[in-house]
Design an enzyme around this catalytic site. Structure first.
Site, short mmCIF file in Angstrom:
data_model
loop_
_atom_site.label_atom_id
_atom_site.label_comp_id
_atom_site.label_asym_id
_atom_site.label_seq_id
_atom_site.Cartn_x
_atom_site.Cartn_y
_atom_site.Cartn_z
N LYS A 103 3.07 4.47 63.33
CA LYS A 103 2.59 3.69 62.20
C LYS A 103 1.14 4.03 61.86
CE LYS A 103 2.45 -1.22 60.78
NZ LYS A 103 2.70 -2.60 61.24
N SER A 178 5.39 -5.45 58.31
CA SER A 178 4.62 -4.33 57.77
C SER A 178 5.02 -2.96 58.34
CB SER A 178 3.13 -4.55 58.04
OG SER A 178 2.86 -4.59 59.44
N SER A 202 6.20 -8.26 61.95
CA SER A 202 6.04 -6.93 61.35
C SER A 202 6.91 -5.85 61.98
CB SER A 202 4.58 -6.49 61.40
OG SER A 202 3.80 -7.28 60.54
#
Length: 488
Positions: A103, A178, A202
């Site tokens: 990420k 996210s 997330s």
């Protein structure tokens, strides 16, 4: 960790090319453990595995926007070192040749750690995050970065730097956030493991949206970013954890075994104790603050039936002080966000959608105005946690929805205070786990009639990840396997 089992996915017709046989480790749904075992045996090379994933990235990522930076040459170079170790008779590690995505807010020296924000487009880290280093030392190969919203601040994945990540099952549904980029990458075979983090769902919400498995580990079990001289918001210290996404519970357990453990750079990190001899009892939560969609309820019933068939005692429970936990999480989080994400402190504004989300969410949440209110909110966490601990002494695992609703349309979390309230209310059970620091495993529970994955989450007591994995394997074995997402 328990016995290794095959991932619960239906056969993927794209695994063969013009009728030619494809080694199982090169198939789009091959699991991380399966890939590593084949590489270590010499059945397939790590370079071939990486090339197969790079081919899928070339085929899928243009439409999906899951991956922001692709490391084709560096990944091949890293894979060649794995192959050289195998050729020399050395063991390259339990993740030998396994492609991973990282990420955009986890340090990897191969590219900037942008946090999805243009203000950090040149922020190339000096060293890898501890979890990245540990997986690379185990033989894993980073192939790309996963997309995210600015600073991970939304329940959808979009930003002004890289654009939107689209749901591979249906582009008219959100990919979640996210960690949406890594979830979509794992779901479509572009990476075998995705590294993300979870401040308020997330990891688990994108896992639900994409039909993969995601773990929010116990607070402290997995190291986070190194703590330097720059102050970190208290809610980030207490609510946010790094964790893996993969296509099976076994691969999640394998990743956790390599990521976990005390890190000198993260004072919250610990060598977690082993939790044993918990009652094999699961409490099903059906009331989560808003109406649970019928197809979400069906997924919960499938999971509960699978657990019962595997010998678990399944009972109905109410999540203690659920609304209170969700409200406290939201108000504390928004209070800290107003300070830490102030454009005056950052030096430039957030992106357009992140600005709207911050405005709407903080207006709806009523951030704390005084130090006394803020302190009292933190003190109340112990009261909520005590009630959860008492329940989990008798009913250790809690089963319920990740989201009370099916995945909504893109940008569903924008559009004013009512939209912000609806998005948050769907996730009361999810954010309660963040508020309390508890380990939570999200995993698929078959396919809904709408063509989207169904999904559930299991919440355990602190450091009881092994119990989550045992129950998760029972769910995997009992629910219908997911097909591969549509090819577009």
């Amino acid at each position: 960790m328990g016995p290794m089992t095959a991932p619960r996915f239906a056969p993927d017709p794209s695994a063969a090319d013009d009728g030619a046989a494809v080694p199982p480790a090169l198939a789009p749904r091959a699991g991380a453990a399966e890939i590593a075992a084949a590489v270590r045996r010499g059945d397939v090379t790590a370079v071939a595995v990486v090339d197969a994933h790079l081919d899928r990235i070339a085929q899928r990522n243009g439409d999906l926007g899951a991956l922001t930076v692709v490391f084709a040459e560096r990944a091949r170079e890293a894979a060649s070192l794995v192959d050289a170790a195998v050729a020399a008779g050395s063991d390259p590690g339990p993740l030998a040749g396994v492609p991973i995505s990282v990420k955009e807010n986890i340090d990897l020296t191969w590219s900037a750690t942008t946090n999805g924000w243009r203000g950090m487009a040149e922020a190339i880290p000096a060293r890898d995050a501890t979890i990245v280093r540990r997986l690379r030392e185990a033989g894993a190969v980073p192939v790309a970065r996963g997309n995210m919203p600015d600073f991970g601040m939304r329940w959808d994945t979009d930003n002004d730097v890289f654009g939107r990540t689209r749901n591979p099952w249906n582009p008219q549904r959100s990919a979640g956030g996210s960690s949406g980029g890594d979830a979509v990458s794992v779901a479509t075979g572009m990476s075998a493991i995705g590294l993300g983090n979870d401040f308020g769902g997330s990891l688990r919400l994108p896992a639900y949206a994409a039909g993969v498995t995601g773990l929010r580990p116990s607070r402290g079990r997995v190291p986070r970013a190194a703590v330097t001289g720059y102050p970190v918001a208290l809610t980030l210290q207490e609510f946010s954890v790094n964790g893996p996404m993969a296509r099976s519970v076994d691969d999640i357990a394998l990743a956790l075994s390599l990521m976990q453990g005390r890190d000198a750079d993260d004072p919250v990190s610990v060598d977690a104790p082993v939790v044993r001899d918990l009652p094999r009892r699961v409490g099903v939560v059906r009331e989560v603050g808003t109406a649970v969609a019928p197809q979400v309820a069906t997924g919960i019933e499938r999971a509960a039936a699978s657990l019962a068939s595997a010998g678990w005692d399944v009972v109905d429970v109410e999540a203690p002080r659920l609304e209170e936990a969700a409200v406290l999480w939201r108000r504390l989080s928004c209070t800290d966000m107003l300070v830490s994400l102030d454009p005056a402190a950052l030096g430039m504004p957030l992106g357009r959608s992140a600005t709207a989300f911050l405005r709407d969410s903080t207006a709806a949440a009523r951030p704390y105005d005084t130090a006394r209110e803020y302190a009292e909110a933190w003190a109340q966490r112990a009261v909520v946690a005590a009630d959860w601990r008492r329940l989990q002494a008798d009913v250790p695992l809690i089963l319920g929805p990740v989201s009370a609703s099916r995945m909504r349309e893109p940008d569903y979390d924008l559009g004013g205070q009512d939209a912000a309230d609806d998005a948050w209310r769907d996730l009361w059970l999810t954010v309660a786990a963040n508020f309390l620091g508890l380990p939570t495993l999200a995993l698929p529970a078959g396919l809904g009639d709408d063509g989207m994955p169904a999904g559930v989450q299991l919440i355990g007591p602190l450091f009881a990840e092994d119990a989550l994995f045992e129950a998760g394997r029972a769910i995997e074995a009992g629910v219908p396997p997911l097909p591969a997402p549509p090819a577009g």
